[in-house]
Motif scaffolding. Structure first.
Motif, PDB file in Angstrom:
ATOM      1  N   VAL A  49       0.730  -1.218  -0.119  1.00 24.07           N
ATOM      2  CA  VAL A  49       0.176  -0.023  -0.091  1.00 24.07           C
ATOM      3  C   VAL A  49       0.782   1.219  -0.060  1.00 24.07           C
ATOM      4  CG1 VAL A  49      -1.996  -1.192   1.174  1.00 24.07           C
ATOM      5  CG2 VAL A  49       0.029   0.157   2.516  1.00 24.07           C
ATOM      6  N   TYR A  50       2.328   1.275   0.058  1.00 20.85           N
ATOM      7  CA  TYR A  50       2.984   2.196  -0.044  1.00 20.85           C
ATOM      8  C   TYR A  50       3.723   2.703  -1.187  1.00 20.85           C
ATOM      9  CZ  TYR A  50       2.662   0.773   4.999  1.00 20.85           C
ATOM     10  OH  TYR A  50       2.097   0.057   6.034  1.00 20.85           O
ATOM     11  N   PRO A  89      -3.976   3.134  -4.046  1.00 18.20           N
ATOM     12  CA  PRO A  89      -4.417   2.017  -3.625  1.00 18.20           C
ATOM     13  C   PRO A  89      -4.123   0.564  -4.372  1.00 18.20           C
ATOM     14  CG  PRO A  89      -5.876   3.824  -3.765  1.00 18.20           C
ATOM     15  CD  PRO A  89      -4.635   4.051  -4.449  1.00 18.20           C
ATOM     16  N   LEU A 138      -6.614   7.760  -2.543  1.00 20.88           N
ATOM     17  CA  LEU A 138      -5.893   7.435  -1.818  1.00 20.88           C
ATOM     18  C   LEU A 138      -6.062   7.809  -0.372  1.00 20.88           C
ATOM     19  CD1 LEU A 138      -2.845   5.942  -1.559  1.00 20.88           C
ATOM     20  CD2 LEU A 138      -1.932   8.098  -2.102  1.00 20.88           C
ATOM     21  N   TYR A 146      -6.223   4.906   2.918  1.00 26.91           N
ATOM     22  CA  TYR A 146      -5.483   5.065   3.910  1.00 26.91           C
ATOM     23  C   TYR A 146      -6.131   5.035   5.268  1.00 26.91           C
ATOM     24  CZ  TYR A 146      -1.148   5.370   1.434  1.00 26.91           C
ATOM     25  OH  TYR A 146       0.181   5.209   0.610  1.00 26.91           O
ATOM     26  N   GLU A 147      -7.330   5.860   5.128  1.00 25.67           N
ATOM     27  CA  GLU A 147      -8.065   6.071   6.401  1.00 25.67           C
ATOM     28  C   GLU A 147      -8.952   4.569   6.527  1.00 25.67           C
ATOM     29  OE1 GLU A 147      -9.587   7.756   9.879  1.00 25.67           O
ATOM     30  OE2 GLU A 147      -7.901   8.541   8.300  1.00 25.67           O
ATOM     31  N   LEU A 170      -7.935   2.000   6.086  1.00 28.15           N
ATOM     32  CA  LEU A 170      -6.850   1.094   6.749  1.00 28.15           C
ATOM     33  C   LEU A 170      -6.648   1.495   8.256  1.00 28.15           C
ATOM     34  CD1 LEU A 170      -4.245   0.604   3.754  1.00 28.15           C
ATOM     35  CD2 LEU A 170      -5.838  -1.026   4.733  1.00 28.15           C
ATOM     36  N   ARG A 171      -6.446   2.576   8.496  1.00 32.93           N
ATOM     37  CA  ARG A 171      -6.217   3.156   9.582  1.00 32.93           C
ATOM     38  C   ARG A 171      -7.408   2.527  10.676  1.00 32.93           C
ATOM     39  NH1 ARG A 171      -4.977   8.280   7.074  1.00 32.93           N
ATOM     40  NH2 ARG A 171      -2.631   8.520   7.301  1.00 32.93           N
ATOM     41  N   LEU A 223       2.011  11.752   1.064  1.00 38.75           N
ATOM     42  CA  LEU A 223       1.237  11.115   1.700  1.00 38.75           C
ATOM     43  C   LEU A 223       1.834   9.638   1.849  1.00 38.75           C
ATOM     44  CD1 LEU A 223      -2.207  11.834  -0.187  1.00 38.75           C
ATOM     45  CD2 LEU A 223      -1.776  12.299   2.149  1.00 38.75           C
ATOM     46  N   ARG A 224       2.390   9.154   0.943  1.00 39.91           N
ATOM     47  CA  ARG A 224       2.929   7.679   1.102  1.00 39.91           C
ATOM     48  C   ARG A 224       3.860   7.891   2.277  1.00 39.91           C
ATOM     49  NH1 ARG A 224       5.688   7.277  -3.981  1.00 39.91           N
ATOM     50  NH2 ARG A 224       6.354   5.167  -3.343  1.00 39.91           N
ATOM     51  N   PHE A 282       2.385   8.016   5.565  1.00 39.10           N
ATOM     52  CA  PHE A 282       1.695   6.755   5.949  1.00 39.10           C
ATOM     53  C   PHE A 282       2.824   5.651   6.399  1.00 39.10           C
ATOM     54  CE2 PHE A 282      -1.208   3.153   5.037  1.00 39.10           C
ATOM     55  CZ  PHE A 282      -2.244   3.458   5.960  1.00 39.10           C
ATOM     56  N   ARG A 298       2.687   3.796  10.052  1.00 41.29           N
ATOM     57  CA  ARG A 298       2.449   2.406  10.075  1.00 41.29           C
ATOM     58  C   ARG A 298       3.554   1.273  10.123  1.00 41.29           C
ATOM     59  NH1 ARG A 298      -3.412   1.024  10.022  1.00 41.29           N
ATOM     60  NH2 ARG A 298      -2.799  -0.545   8.277  1.00 41.29           N
TER      61      ARG A 298
END
Length: 378
Positions: A186-187, A192, A223, A227-228, A230-231, A265-266, A269, A273
């Motif tokens: 995901v990074y 996505p 994206l 990410y949200e 997944l959080r 953003l990547r 994250f 994470r």
């Protein structure tokens, strides 16, 4: 039943010349009977694609209740006329239609349009569709079945790229990720691991994650939402059938997303994470992308970088990378070593599927587990 104008009475048509509503107001789900699936279709100057898109909606083999929720984001072509032409056929097929939009001078953007289409819809599950793409007949049925089994997941599918051969590496990546890699990769720069035009999820999960960002042009709303999700503990699932013709063209909304925005953003994250859980790590790639990642990290995470590793003897012979732009004294100097001398875990900054299998072979030779000993950031 139909009205005097021939329109089914349960169809809702809210096309108007009003300005878009405030972008952060809360909008409740449209009242009325609960349906199984709402197809969420944002539209902006899409008349060239809509006939094929809507015909595919008409031919879905899903046996549950379904509606099409369209939001026209200030189109200046004849998109509205095309949608109106198809609404009667869809209603006859049992697919109710909800159509709204605005005539402002400027569009509100993709996130804005998707939020409005969701807010006016009624389905317990939301199937997101881009106006320039085409569903396979079994798409809604197969993804709905997967979503019922995975109610807190974003459900995707395999795709066929059109024109054939465009974005070949990206398309191969979309279709070949393992179930585990849907979470571990995901990074990467691809975004996505299940692409937005294939998403289907429950309304309950969508509301729990929150609405799409409405920042407009250049904002990767998909994206950010991914990410949200997944959080919040959401899953990622792909139906391993080709259920969508995914078009590539210069006018696609993804072409407007700023690369630098996605990069940051990547990085954020990854730090949140992964790097927050590691005491030290190695950046795999002493070249441009590896150094760029290093410079983008927080001071605390830069101090965790024990080395860069590479296969390029010229880079290795240099011995160190010095971060000249740093305000620290002395300036940070990070060793550069051969990958066989480096210690895991790694952040791999070499592009996948671009070295003739060299990168993949080197990782395999070290008996490492993706997601535990390394993450791709390519």
């Amino acid at each position: 039943m139909v009205d005097a104008g021939g329109r089914p009475q349960d169809s809702v048509d809210m096309l108007s010349s009003a300005s878009p509503p405030a972008q952060h107001e809360e909008e409740p789900c449209r009242p009325g009977r609960s349906l199984d699936v709402s197809i969420i279709l944002p539209v902006y100057n899409a008349s060239h694609w809509l006939d094929e898109c809507l015909q595919a909606v008409l031919h879905q083999d899903f046996q549950g209740t379904m509606e099409l929720s369209v939001f026209d984001d200030a189109s200046k072509d004849d998109s509205r006329a095309v949608i109106s032409r198809w609404s009667t056929q869809l209603e006859r097929r049992g697919i109710s239609t909800v159509i709204s939009g605005h005539d402002s001078a400027q569009p509100g953007g993709v996130g804005y349009s998707k939020n409005r289409a969701v807010a006016q819809s009624s389905g317990r599950y939301l199937c997101f569709q881009d106006a320039d793409d085409v569903m396979m007949p079994q798409r809604v049925r197969l993804q709905y079945e997967a979503a019922v089994r995975n109610p807190t997941s974003i459900i995707g599918c395999r795709v066929r790229r059109e024109p054939e051969g465009s974005t070949e590496r990206y398309t191969r990546w979309i279709n070949s990720l393992s179930p585990e890699q849907l979470l571990t990769q995901v990074y990467t720069s691809h975004g996505p691991t299940v692409i937005m035009p294939t998403w289907l999820c429950s309304r309950d999960w969508f509301q729990r994650v929150g609405r799409f960002d409405e920042g407009g042009l250049g904002v990767p709303e998909d994206l950010l939402f991914f990410y949200e999700s997944l959080r919040r503990g959401g899953g990622v699932h792909r139906v391993d059938d080709c259920l969508l013709v995914y078009r590539y063209h210069d006018q696609a909304a993804t072409q407007s997303v700023l690369e630098e925005t996605i990069w940051m953003l990547r990085v954020a994250f990854l730090q949140e994470r992964v790097l927050s859980q590691w005491e030290a790590f190695t950046i795999w790639n002493a070249g441009k992308q590896g150094r760029r990642l290093y410079r983008s990290l927080s001071v605390a995470n830069r101090r965790k970088v024990r080395a860069f590793c590479d296969v390029d003897e010229n880079k290795i012979r240099k011995g160190f990378y010095t971060y000249e732009e740093s305000k620290e004294k002395p300036k940070p100097r990070v060793p550069i070593v051969h990958f066989r001398e480096a210690l895991p875990p790694y952040v791999v900054c070499v592009k996948l599927d671009l070295t003739g299998g060299g990168l993949e072979g080197n990782l395999l030779s070290l008996n490492l587990k993706e997601g535990l000993h390394y993450h791709h950031f390519s």
